[in-house]
Design a protein around this motif. Structure first.
Motif, PDB file in Angstrom:
ATOM      1  N   LYS A 193       0.715  -1.587   0.117  1.00 38.62           N
ATOM      2  CA  LYS A 193      -0.089  -0.167   0.403  1.00 38.62           C
ATOM      3  C   LYS A 193       0.580   1.781  -0.115  1.00 38.62           C
ATOM      4  O   LYS A 193       0.468   2.109  -0.767  1.00 38.62           O
ATOM      5  N   GLN A 194       2.178   1.235   0.723  1.00 37.00           N
ATOM      6  CA  GLN A 194       3.111   2.381   0.755  1.00 37.00           C
ATOM      7  C   GLN A 194       3.785   2.170  -0.815  1.00 37.00           C
ATOM      8  O   GLN A 194       3.882   3.833  -0.958  1.00 37.00           O
ATOM      9  N   GLU A 195       3.924   1.464  -1.232  1.00 41.57           N
ATOM     10  CA  GLU A 195       4.312   1.344  -2.782  1.00 41.57           C
ATOM     11  C   GLU A 195       3.479   2.415  -3.175  1.00 41.57           C
ATOM     12  O   GLU A 195       3.670   2.600  -4.862  1.00 41.57           O
ATOM     13  N   THR A 196       2.622   2.125  -3.172  1.00 41.42           N
ATOM     14  CA  THR A 196       1.186   2.436  -4.934  1.00 41.42           C
ATOM     15  C   THR A 196       0.338   3.368  -3.642  1.00 41.42           C
ATOM     16  O   THR A 196      -0.766   4.004  -4.762  1.00 41.42           O
ATOM     17  N   VAL A 197       0.825   4.486  -3.114  1.00 41.93           N
ATOM     18  CA  VAL A 197       0.345   5.672  -1.930  1.00 41.93           C
ATOM     19  C   VAL A 197      -0.397   6.837  -2.975  1.00 41.93           C
ATOM     20  O   VAL A 197      -1.213   7.509  -3.128  1.00 41.93           O
ATOM     21  N   GLN A 198       0.521   6.798  -4.273  1.00 43.10           N
ATOM     22  CA  GLN A 198       0.678   8.363  -5.569  1.00 43.10           C
ATOM     23  C   GLN A 198      -0.032   7.104  -7.168  1.00 43.10           C
ATOM     24  O   GLN A 198       0.330   7.858  -7.443  1.00 43.10           O
ATOM     25  N   ALA A 199      -0.413   6.119  -6.760  1.00 47.53           N
ATOM     26  CA  ALA A 199      -0.424   5.471  -8.240  1.00 47.53           C
ATOM     27  C   ALA A 199      -1.818   5.908  -8.158  1.00 47.53           C
ATOM     28  O   ALA A 199      -3.103   6.478  -7.493  1.00 47.53           O
ATOM     29  N   ALA A 200      -2.555   6.411  -9.051  1.00 47.36           N
ATOM     30  CA  ALA A 200      -4.293   6.686  -9.965  1.00 47.36           C
ATOM     31  C   ALA A 200      -5.240   5.453  -9.579  1.00 47.36           C
ATOM     32  O   ALA A 200      -4.757   4.529 -10.082  1.00 47.36           O
ATOM     33  N   GLY A 201      -5.708   5.869  -8.859  1.00 43.92           N
ATOM     34  CA  GLY A 201      -7.551   4.577  -9.118  1.00 43.92           C
ATOM     35  C   GLY A 201      -7.795   4.317 -10.328  1.00 43.92           C
ATOM     36  O   GLY A 201      -7.902   4.723 -11.819  1.00 43.92           O
ATOM     37  N   LEU A 202      -8.634   2.903 -10.780  1.00 45.12           N
ATOM     38  CA  LEU A 202      -9.065   2.633 -11.598  1.00 45.12           C
ATOM     39  C   LEU A 202     -10.272   3.885 -12.190  1.00 45.12           C
ATOM     40  O   LEU A 202      -9.933   3.797 -13.670  1.00 45.12           O
ATOM     41  N   PRO A 203     -10.868   4.091 -11.379  1.00 47.78           N
ATOM     42  CA  PRO A 203     -11.583   5.230 -12.075  1.00 47.78           C
ATOM     43  C   PRO A 203     -10.862   6.580 -12.922  1.00 47.78           C
ATOM     44  O   PRO A 203     -10.988   7.377 -13.769  1.00 47.78           O
ATOM     45  N   GLU A 204      -9.639   7.132 -11.873  1.00 47.81           N
ATOM     46  CA  GLU A 204      -8.679   8.117 -13.321  1.00 47.81           C
ATOM     47  C   GLU A 204      -8.928   7.766 -14.002  1.00 47.81           C
ATOM     48  O   GLU A 204      -8.113   7.918 -14.902  1.00 47.81           O
ATOM     49  N   GLU A 205      -7.947   6.300 -14.127  1.00 45.74           N
ATOM     50  CA  GLU A 205      -7.449   6.169 -14.971  1.00 45.74           C
ATOM     51  C   GLU A 205      -8.309   5.532 -16.567  1.00 45.74           C
ATOM     52  O   GLU A 205      -8.218   6.548 -17.456  1.00 45.74           O
ATOM     53  N   LEU A 206      -9.723   5.070 -15.853  1.00 47.81           N
ATOM     54  CA  LEU A 206     -10.712   5.055 -17.219  1.00 47.81           C
ATOM     55  C   LEU A 206     -11.351   6.404 -17.569  1.00 47.81           C
ATOM     56  O   LEU A 206     -11.155   6.403 -18.581  1.00 47.81           O
ATOM     57  N   TYR A 207     -11.133   7.770 -16.912  1.00 49.39           N
ATOM     58  CA  TYR A 207     -11.176   8.611 -17.421  1.00 49.39           C
ATOM     59  C   TYR A 207     -10.107   8.934 -18.617  1.00 49.39           C
ATOM     60  O   TYR A 207     -10.402   9.993 -19.330  1.00 49.39           O
ATOM     61  N   ASN A 208      -8.908   9.319 -17.984  1.00 45.67           N
ATOM     62  CA  ASN A 208      -7.983   9.270 -18.995  1.00 45.67           C
ATOM     63  C   ASN A 208      -7.845   8.982 -20.213  1.00 45.67           C
ATOM     64  O   ASN A 208      -7.655   8.773 -21.094  1.00 45.67           O
ATOM     65  N   VAL A 209      -7.897   7.669 -20.167  1.00 42.40           N
ATOM     66  CA  VAL A 209      -8.155   6.505 -21.351  1.00 42.40           C
ATOM     67  C   VAL A 209      -9.417   7.144 -21.916  1.00 42.40           C
ATOM     68  O   VAL A 209      -9.296   7.614 -23.181  1.00 42.40           O
ATOM     69  N   ALA A 210     -10.308   7.353 -21.649  1.00 41.40           N
ATOM     70  CA  ALA A 210     -11.830   8.031 -22.660  1.00 41.40           C
ATOM     71  C   ALA A 210     -12.091   9.544 -22.823  1.00 41.40           C
ATOM     72  O   ALA A 210     -11.134   9.704 -24.349  1.00 41.40           O
ATOM     73  N   VAL A 211     -10.586  10.570 -22.070  1.00 34.81           N
ATOM     74  CA  VAL A 211      -9.761  11.555 -22.700  1.00 34.81           C
ATOM     75  C   VAL A 211      -9.693  11.553 -23.512  1.00 34.81           C
ATOM     76  O   VAL A 211      -9.126  12.372 -24.993  1.00 34.81           O
ATOM     77  N   HIS A 212      -8.301  10.885 -23.562  1.00 35.57           N
ATOM     78  CA  HIS A 212      -7.394  10.100 -24.388  1.00 35.57           C
ATOM     79  C   HIS A 212      -7.881   9.527 -25.873  1.00 35.57           C
ATOM     80  O   HIS A 212      -7.731  10.479 -27.040  1.00 35.57           O
ATOM     81  N   GLY A 213      -8.918   9.226 -26.116  1.00 39.05           N
ATOM     82  CA  GLY A 213      -9.580   8.686 -26.890  1.00 39.05           C
ATOM     83  C   GLY A 213     -10.267   9.861 -27.591  1.00 39.05           C
ATOM     84  O   GLY A 213     -10.439   9.809 -29.311  1.00 39.05           O
ATOM     85  N   LEU A 214     -11.475  10.494 -26.663  1.00 44.58           N
ATOM     86  CA  LEU A 214     -11.746  11.602 -27.390  1.00 44.58           C
ATOM     87  C   LEU A 214     -10.964  12.621 -28.350  1.00 44.58           C
ATOM     88  O   LEU A 214     -11.440  13.292 -29.175  1.00 44.58           O
ATOM     89  N   LYS A 215      -9.970  13.199 -27.325  1.00 44.62           N
ATOM     90  CA  LYS A 215      -8.960  14.060 -28.386  1.00 44.62           C
ATOM     91  C   LYS A 215      -8.288  13.468 -29.364  1.00 44.62           C
ATOM     92  O   LYS A 215      -8.491  14.022 -30.714  1.00 44.62           O
ATOM     93  N   ARG A 216      -7.550  11.444 -29.328  1.00 40.42           N
ATOM     94  CA  ARG A 216      -6.955  11.724 -30.282  1.00 40.42           C
ATOM     95  C   ARG A 216      -8.258  11.353 -31.430  1.00 40.42           C
ATOM     96  O   ARG A 216      -7.511  11.852 -32.771  1.00 40.42           O
ATOM     97  N   VAL A 217      -9.604  11.305 -32.184  1.00 46.61           N
ATOM     98  CA  VAL A 217     -11.075  11.882 -32.953  1.00 46.61           C
ATOM     99  C   VAL A 217     -11.120  13.193 -32.528  1.00 46.61           C
ATOM    100  O   VAL A 217     -10.899  13.553 -33.608  1.00 46.61           O
ATOM    101  N   VAL A 218     -11.333  13.180 -32.264  1.00 45.92           N
ATOM    102  CA  VAL A 218     -11.830  15.105 -31.721  1.00 45.92           C
ATOM    103  C   VAL A 218     -10.380  16.006 -32.340  1.00 45.92           C
ATOM    104  O   VAL A 218     -11.111  16.963 -33.255  1.00 45.92           O
ATOM    105  N   TRP A 219      -9.785  15.960 -31.749  1.00 43.06           N
ATOM    106  CA  TRP A 219      -8.094  17.554 -31.211  1.00 43.06           C
ATOM    107  C   TRP A 219      -7.387  16.926 -33.204  1.00 43.06           C
ATOM    108  O   TRP A 219      -7.187  16.003 -33.522  1.00 43.06           O
ATOM    109  N   PRO A 220      -7.137  18.138 -33.929  1.00 46.04           N
ATOM    110  CA  PRO A 220      -6.265  17.808 -35.011  1.00 46.04           C
ATOM    111  C   PRO A 220      -4.710  17.409 -35.113  1.00 46.04           C
ATOM    112  O   PRO A 220      -5.100  17.534 -33.364  1.00 46.04           O
TER     113      PRO A 220
END
Length: 626
Positions: A193-220
């Motif tokens: 737990k001490q090693e992963t205290v700064q790690a991002a949680g699953l909801p945050e990673e899913l959000y980042n993946v969704a935002v990355h995919g959206l930017k990949r499609v929408v942004w030039p």
């Protein structure tokens, strides 16, 4: 496979409407005379039903095992996410300790299983065999029900033997071993737990993946570069770089995993060093009747071959005995590289800390001695000057002249403080302090208010004041939550820029937002109200009086420099002469030490500074009188 076998048996199964096994149900005699053909069909029917039932049981068993294995595989697959892989990483971290624990537990458990079978197996059904005894002992750990075993076991042997067996097993197996098992898991979990205290949680990673995919499609493309495009560019760049030959890469990989005996401090003993170490024991081996050649290669050296000590050591490097020693005591150097770098960094940090402490100690002692010389000189000047001329200097006003103004603060209230505990509301109190207090004034910069019980909107209306200097620039207000069990929690901090408070004695009231990055949104609306004014110290008698009250009520008693000076100046003429001579000697020593300190700072030689400090400590104090 089990399902296919079951399906085949089910498809081949057939049943008739009736099976007339009896040849003649209405016969007057031989009522149970059977029809052999129909009886065979009935027996075949029973066989087919048992076969289908067995295949169904086998299929259900394998299906359950498959589900359990799937769960284990899913837990292992979740290692891609640091927070979701806590279970498998905890077990992996504790695997070594768990292996030793289960070995110890197995020894204890097997011993009690054998003793239980010998003592109670002849009368208690649950301990007839060693296997049944093991199941019974597991039942004792999971659900201790005396109604199932007490009466049978206590009559199987003497009562004291039964109680000794039962309670010793419960104390060792349950209260000690099982708690050790839990402690191993908890400790491993805490480390993971001490090693992963700064790690991002699953909801945050899913959000980042969704935002990355959206930017990949929408942004030039000129505004956003996706991870896939970046990976492709890096692969192309790597392809253009110079590559080593596959054989060279293999040799490098092999040599990078060399083994050596690693000692504290970064010392390595490789094959050559081990061969030399064994070579140093040659005289002892010769005393036992062995030659150096026998030690090196087991006597596999030609009789007419003359080898010096260096050649024998080089041959010993590839000796099987050397390789065996490295295999037993050596470690992979590449695996310990990080640890070695960490140890070196710790040594460097420790050395830097020693240097810093030496410099700080030298400076502190020099400043202390300078202050003492100044006090002594002031005392000598007071005794040498006429009283009216000394009083005209007015050292008390000179002391107060270092204070530019008096800062008066009225702590009014705070609003919307967050709840810091799960059970009760916040118990707030305020701690305030300023910077730039005149050094040597003996004045504390910290002021503390009273605390309010269970109040998220406390009202204080308490006054505080400070003697400030020209360097005073910031007033810091911190709100704390009082806790009688654990350490007090800090709620938030507010900052006041004192340059915005006019130096005219007029009151200024304002709200100041509280900040604390650790609790984030809880302090969204938290704030504190202050009423402040800045007044020149010599122009407002009320401000001086208020400062005196606050200093008497909240500050620690300060050291009275003027009283110390008066005490130092109450000297006889003989003592005054000795003090003057001691002061002159000390001035010369001070100049010498300053010269050594300056030379040491130019050369970066901390040892010279430490020697200067030691010399200063070894000289008798110039201010001490007989």
């Amino acid at each position: 496979t089990s399902w296919v076998i079951h399906a085949q048996h089910a498809a081949a199964f057939s049943i008739q409407d009736a099976y007339p096994v009896l040849a003649d149900p209405e016969a007057g005699a031989r009522l149970f005379a059977s029809n052999a053909a129909e009886e065979k069909k009935l027996l075949q029917l029973i066989k087919d039903m048992r076969q289908i039932s067995g295949s169904m049981t086998t299929y259900s068993t394998f299906a359950g095992i498959s589900v359990v294995l799937f769960i284990f595989r899913m837990l292992k697959g979740l290692d891609f996410q640091e927070r979701m892989g806590l279970v498998t990483r905890t077990i992996q971290s504790a695997s070594s300790d768990l292996a030793h624990f289960f070995a110890l537990f197995g020894i204890v458990f097997a011993g009690y299983a054998c003793v239980g079978t010998l003592l109670f197996g002849h009368q208690f059904e649950g301990m007839v065999t060693v296997g049944s005894t093991c199941l019974t002992l597991v039942t004792f750990l999971l659900s201790l029900d005396p109604t199932e075993f007490y009466s049978a076991m206590i009559h199987a042997t003497v009562p004291w033997a039964f109680h000794l067996f039962l309670w010793s097993y419960l104390i060792i197996a349950f209260f000690i071993l099982l708690n050790i098992f839990l402690a191993i898991l908890v400790d491993a979990y805490a480390n993971v737990k001490q090693e992963t205290v700064q790690a991002a949680g699953l909801p945050e990673e899913l959000y980042n993946v969704a935002v990355h995919g959206l930017k990949r499609v929408v942004w030039p493309a000129r505004k956003f570069v996706s991870n896939e495009e970046l990976l492709g560019q890096l692969k192309e760049l790597r392809a253009t770089l110079t590559h080593h030959h596959p054989i060279e890469e293999r040799v490098r990989a092999t040599l990078s995993h060399r083994r050596a005996v690693l000692l504290p401090g970064g010392v390595e003993i490789d094959n050559m060093a081990m061969a030399k170490l064994i070579g140093s024991t040659v005289p002892r081996a010769i005393q036992r009747g062995k030659s150096l050649k026998d030690v090196v290669k087991g006597g596999q050296v030609a009789p007419d071959e003359e080898l010096d000590h260096t050649s024998l050591v080089l041959r010993a490097t590839n000796n099987d005995a050397i390789h065996d020693l490295m295999k037993r005591f050596g470690e992979d150097v590449s695996l310990r590289a990080d640890q070695r770098d960490k140890e070196v960094m710790e040594l460097v940090q420790l050395d830097n800390l020693k240097r810093t402490l030496a410099i700080f100690t030298a400076q502190s002692r020099m400043i202390k001695e300078q202050r003492r010389v100044v006090q002594l000189m002031e005392g000598l000047a007071k005794t040498s000057l006429p009283p009216d001329e000394w009083e005209s200097l007015n050292p008390e006003e000179a002391s107060d002249a270092g204070h530019a103004a008096v800062l008066s603060v009225e702590l009014l209230q705070a609003q919307e403080l967050p709840r810091m505990d799960l059970v009760r509301a916040c118990d707030p109190y305020a701690v305030m302090f300023v910077d730039g207090v005149v050094e040597g004034s003996g004045e504390s910069v910290v002021r503390k208010s009273t605390w309010r019980r269970a109040n998220r909107n406390p009202v204080w209306n308490e006054f505080f004041s400070w003697k400030t200097s020209k360097q005073t620039s910031t007033l810091t207000v911190t709100i704390w939550d009082k806790d009688n069990v654990t350490a007090d929690d800090i709620v938030g901090c507010g900052y006041v820029d004192l340059s915005t408070i006019p130096m005219n004695g007029e009151w200024v009231t304002g709200w100041y937002k509280l900040e604390n990055p650790q609790i984030g949104n809880k302090l969204k609306n938290a704030k504190v109200e202050l009423r402040m004014k800045h007044t020149p110290f010599n122009s407002d008698a009320a401000a001086q009086e208020q400062f005196a009250k606050d200093a008497a009520a909240q500050q620690q008693p300060a050291k009275d420099d003027a009283a110390n000076a008066k005490q130092d100046t109450a000297l006889t003429p003989e003592q005054r002469d000795q003090s003057s001579k001691g002061a002159a000697d000390f001035d010369s020593l001070l100049q010498e030490l300053n010269g050594e300190e300056e030379a040491a700072s130019q050369q970066g030689d901390v040892g010279a500074r430490e020697n200067a400090v030691l010399r200063a400590e070894s000289v008798p104090d110039a201010h001490e009188t007989p």
